[in-house]
Design an enzyme around this catalytic site. Structure first.
Site, PDB file in Angstrom:
ATOM      1  N   GLU A   1      -5.482  12.019  -5.384  1.00 36.45           N
ATOM      2  CA  GLU A   1      -6.907  12.381  -4.967  1.00 36.45           C
ATOM      3  C   GLU A   1      -7.951  12.155  -5.754  1.00 36.45           C
ATOM      4  O   GLU A   1      -9.018  11.923  -5.469  1.00 36.45           O
ATOM      5  CB  GLU A   1      -6.786  13.923  -4.514  1.00 36.45           C
ATOM      6  CG  GLU A   1      -8.076  14.454  -3.643  1.00 36.45           C
ATOM      7  CD  GLU A   1      -7.835  14.030  -2.385  1.00 36.45           C
ATOM      8  OE1 GLU A   1      -6.896  13.302  -1.669  1.00 36.45           O
ATOM      9  OE2 GLU A   1      -8.893  14.363  -1.565  1.00 36.45           O
TER      10      GLU A   1
ATOM     11  N   HIS B   1     -12.513   6.391   0.574  1.00 32.68           N
ATOM     12  CA  HIS B   1     -11.415   7.286   0.190  1.00 32.68           C
ATOM     13  C   HIS B   1     -10.165   6.739   0.425  1.00 32.68           C
ATOM     14  O   HIS B   1      -9.373   6.913  -0.612  1.00 32.68           O
ATOM     15  CB  HIS B   1     -11.733   8.484   1.247  1.00 32.68           C
ATOM     16  CG  HIS B   1     -10.712   9.718   0.923  1.00 32.68           C
ATOM     17  ND1 HIS B   1     -11.059  10.921   0.145  1.00 32.68           N
ATOM     18  CD2 HIS B   1      -9.504   9.976   1.323  1.00 32.68           C
ATOM     19  CE1 HIS B   1     -10.185  11.421  -0.126  1.00 32.68           C
ATOM     20  NE2 HIS B   1      -9.043  11.248   0.539  1.00 32.68           N
ATOM     21  N   GLU B   2      -9.590   6.110   1.497  1.00 36.33           N
ATOM     22  CA  GLU B   2      -8.213   5.716   1.423  1.00 36.33           C
ATOM     23  C   GLU B   2      -8.132   4.419   0.650  1.00 36.33           C
ATOM     24  O   GLU B   2      -7.040   4.129   0.191  1.00 36.33           O
ATOM     25  CB  GLU B   2      -8.071   5.448   3.111  1.00 36.33           C
ATOM     26  CG  GLU B   2      -8.057   6.695   4.057  1.00 36.33           C
ATOM     27  CD  GLU B   2      -7.267   7.951   3.704  1.00 36.33           C
ATOM     28  OE1 GLU B   2      -6.232   7.763   3.000  1.00 36.33           O
ATOM     29  OE2 GLU B   2      -8.035   9.066   3.777  1.00 36.33           O
TER      30      GLU B   2
ATOM     31  N   HIS C   1      -7.308   5.752  -2.675  1.00 41.27           N
ATOM     32  CA  HIS C   1      -5.732   5.860  -2.695  1.00 41.27           C
ATOM     33  C   HIS C   1      -4.911   4.736  -2.791  1.00 41.27           C
ATOM     34  O   HIS C   1      -4.038   4.681  -3.532  1.00 41.27           O
ATOM     35  CB  HIS C   1      -5.311   6.757  -1.487  1.00 41.27           C
ATOM     36  CG  HIS C   1      -5.795   8.049  -1.355  1.00 41.27           C
ATOM     37  ND1 HIS C   1      -5.185   9.139  -2.338  1.00 41.27           N
ATOM     38  CD2 HIS C   1      -6.290   8.910  -0.425  1.00 41.27           C
ATOM     39  CE1 HIS C   1      -5.489  10.138  -2.071  1.00 41.27           C
ATOM     40  NE2 HIS C   1      -6.165  10.085  -1.042  1.00 41.27           N
TER      41      HIS C   1
END
Lengths: 501, 501
Positions: B291, B261-262, B265
């Site tokens: 997101e 997820h990070e 980003h």
């Protein structure tokens, strides 16, 4: 009225604290590709500090306090803020920008030149740095901040000291040390330092270093220990003071004494008065006083027999493979102590022993005075460096990387910085003697691992004053006499006599 | 003329980058006692940003570009700078200061109230936050930045979106998800998730996470991975984008999907055009688009069978004690896949699965609209929270810590933020479908561990645009259609059907 001054100063302090955090991050955490953007951010922050210092609103606020200070502290705040404003205002914006850009470039050039051992590659940038430094010094002199160029530069790091005060003091130290070092070398005695070796896992060294730093009083809840290429201390507030270290897995000394040195700096920063934090008077007063704190803990405590009477079993617990731990219990301290007091001329300042260290400084002090005084061209510097090393230390560099390129200071435009190291060494001994006299049984305390008495004395006599006393006054008040080389020379003579007869 | 604008903006960018570094440091490195001083430094930097944004010189520079933009990019720079200036200028200094102080205090109060499960302890600060937020929103509306209070707040995070656009879209998602979730629960099917457990040493999980992030294209030379209480990504420039994670030693999912997820980003931030860095147009365009990048990698790639056909042997290599590694080779992916697609209503948003996650957002979206609209008093919020959870997710919180106190957002005054999560989820699916259509054999590429095609498509269609297109236009240009819930619902329906029949 002081409130307005401190409010405006708050922005200067915040920008400085932010720059310090970014500097710490750059040395310990930043990924390699982040460097160019970080450089731009740091330069912009420096520009903002300059803008805040030259803001007429700050000038007005200082003038209002100067006209009618509420008390002594207010007068000091105004005096220190005025000094910072005058220094910032003295340098034209164009020159400040040229200096920042040249320094930034020169740092890269220096690093590469050092790696390549190529002194010629660094010469053009260094010449430009010197040229701009002279312009800057002239601007300070023109603004009435100092009488001479070199004094104007020293004033940045060690306000209260001038070349006329430094030259005889550092000259005397040099002249007294040179024959002592020569005699030690001529003695033919070679100290067995293998006792500092052994099996020395870095994590064990770190655990022992942390144990010692904590016992010194370094508050890890208001700080942290990281690794970096060159150990340093940086404080953003008394409640956040960070140290770094670097271990040698073949020698206990660089790691342990590096940590004790930086923790000594950090105790000073953690001991600055919280109620003055973020104000002009709340900062450490000078680099020399800062260095006195690091050297006191590193050399006067850390290399003492008393300290090791307490510390030795803890070293053995933490680093059981250390060579010294393999000796009979009763022999360990006596075997280690001479290895902590060798006198061995070498080429690298940061690795120098207590006796030769100030000769390294003497080389730099002499050369930078001649550079700034216009008596030495940058082109002649490498040769002059080697000649001066041979004259003072009896050895001649065989490479520029181990010679004139070894230090970062000049590449940063930091002329007038080096003498603060010797001031710190002298002050460390003078403060330590005063503390011992005041405490009565300091040796017994150290041997019991009780370091609180010494720290308390430093808190009271050094740390809590922050910048409310200038450095010469602080030393005189703490020790009852102006700074001299006497205590330092007593210390060196005694140790050298014991090891080299 | 654009040059003057960008020069002045450089200070804003530098102060923002410095604040971001200090924020990262605070979450990952700072010693505990450093917090109060850090808070003061951060507040001062925020004040300096505000001062720079409201400096008449910047206004003049923007006006000059607006009057005669050199090109489209210059016009965009002026438009985005104007927007930031108008938002900063709209809020009176007194209100900005009151907001900053209240937020700082409220964060502490909220943290303590959550720890103590004491909703009443937080109520007064939250009421004050809401009061000030309404004042702030009114100031934006009065300045003509938005038509309604809620739109004025949304505009901070998701420019281009309004409540009138969000309400039907998020309402439709909620209404379609509610029966799907209810049916999955009613099916009585319980997925065996023990396959995500096993012996999962944190260092092995980290090594696997780093391996996957690097394969995704995350450049560790322009970033780093650290641990923090709540995972986050922060970028100071495309060349320095850092991610954090937190492992669960009993479950592979939080650590691995947190890192993916990070890293999603971070790929966006690392892919922003370097030549626009430090300018208004150089930033990520919105939280929703941000997101979409994290969710695309976490959910559409990371939970896909294709990805696991490639990743499984690497997981087994890195984490040999994982339960899934104990299964026969041919059974592993099929055993793991359902555990990555469970549908299980729970109380905590950050632990929610793909299907229920947007219901957690729906709860918050509804409640904050009513708070900001004046239809709900802060005193009635805890009860309304529990009622809405029961209505949408079929479960009722038994404590405030697991209920209304779970998120930090409202304590920070971040109203209008939550809907960006759902926008991101919807956009992730729509972008992924578009990428798959463009690439043709995306599934095969993922199964071969070739993630470069997908990243290249995202670089071209999302990252490189930075803020030169607004979010709705960016999604439409990248996918050929305005953002809808269609792709997301197709994805959810297919996965839920496969697991729950």
């Amino acid at each position: 009225m002081t409130e307005q001054l401190l409010t405006l100063w708050g922005d200067v302090a915040a920008l400085s604290a932010a720059s310090a955090v970014l500097g710490w991050d750059q040395e310990t955490q930043m990924p390699p590709k982040g460097l160019p953007a970080r450089g731009r951010t740091m330069a912009a922050l420096a520009g903002l500090v300059h803008a805040k210092l030259t803001d007429p609103a700050l000038d007005d606020a200082i003038a209002a306090v100067e006209a009618a200070p509420a008390d002594d502290v207010a007068a000091t705040q105004a005096r220190l803020a005025r000094r910072a404003v005058r220094r910032a205002s003295a340098v034209p914006a164009d020159l400040a920008r040229a200096m920042a850009e040249t320094q930034s470039r020169a740092l890269g050039t220096w690093q590469q030149a050092k790696a390549d051992d190529d002194v010629a590659a660094f010469a053009p940038d260094l010449a430009e740095i010197v040229r701009l430094t002279l312009e800057q010094a002239d601007a300070y002199v023109a603004a009435g901040l100092a009488d001479t160029r070199y004094d104007a530069l020293v004033d940045e790091y060690e306000p209260g000291w001038t070349e006329a005060m430094l030259a005889p003091l550092l000259g005397a130290v040099r002249d007294e040390l040179t024959p002592i070092v020569a005699a030690a070398v001529d003695s033919g005695i070679v100290v067995d330092t293998s006792v500092c070796g052994g099996v020395l896992p870095v994590d064990q060294q770190e655990a022992f270093g942390r144990f010692v730093a904590a016992r010194m009083g370094y508050d890890f809840d208001a700080g942290r220990l990281d690794t970096s290429a060159h150990p340093f201390t940086t404080g953003f507030a008394p409640t956040d003071v960070r140290i770094t270290w670097r271990a040698d897995d073949g020698d206990l000394r660089p790691g342990l004494f590096g940590i004790m040195h930086e923790a000594g700096h950090a105790l000073y920063e953690q001991g600055l008065p919280v109620d003055l934090a973020g104000t002009p008077a709340g900062e450490a007063v000078s680099l020399g006083v800062h260095e006195s704190q690091s050297r006191l803990w590193e050399n006067l405590v850390g290399r003492s027999r008393s300290f090791w009477r307490w510390a030795m079993p803890h070293l053995v617990d933490h680093v059981p493979g250390a060579a010294v731990a393999q000796l009979p219990v009763g022999d360990r301290v006596d075997a280690l102590w001479p290895a902590l007091h060798t006198v061995q001329p070498s080429l690298i300042r940061v690795e120098a022993d207590e006796a030769t260290y100030n000769l390294h400084i003497a080389v730099r002090f002499e050369l930078e005075r001649r550079l700034i005084g216009g008596e030495l061209d940058v082109g002649d510097l490498p040769g002059a460096w080697d000649d001066t090393y041979e004259a003072l230390l009896g050895i001649r560099p065989t490479s520029a990387a181990d010679g004139v390129l070894q230090d970062i200071h000049w590449a940063m435009g930091a002329f007038g910085y080096f003498p603060t190291y010797t001031l710190g060494n002298l002050a460390a001994s003078q403060l330590f003697e005063a503390a011992a006299a005041a405490l009565g049984d300091l040796d017994d305390q150290l041997a019991a691992g009780d370091l609180e008495g010494l720290l308390g004395w430093l808190r009271t006599n050094v740390h809590r004053h922050a910048s409310t006393l200038d450095a010469p006054a602080l030393i005189e008040q703490a020790t009852g006499a102006p700074l001299t080389a006497d205590a330092f020379m007593r210390h060196i003579r005694a140790d050298v006599a014991e090891v080299y007869g």
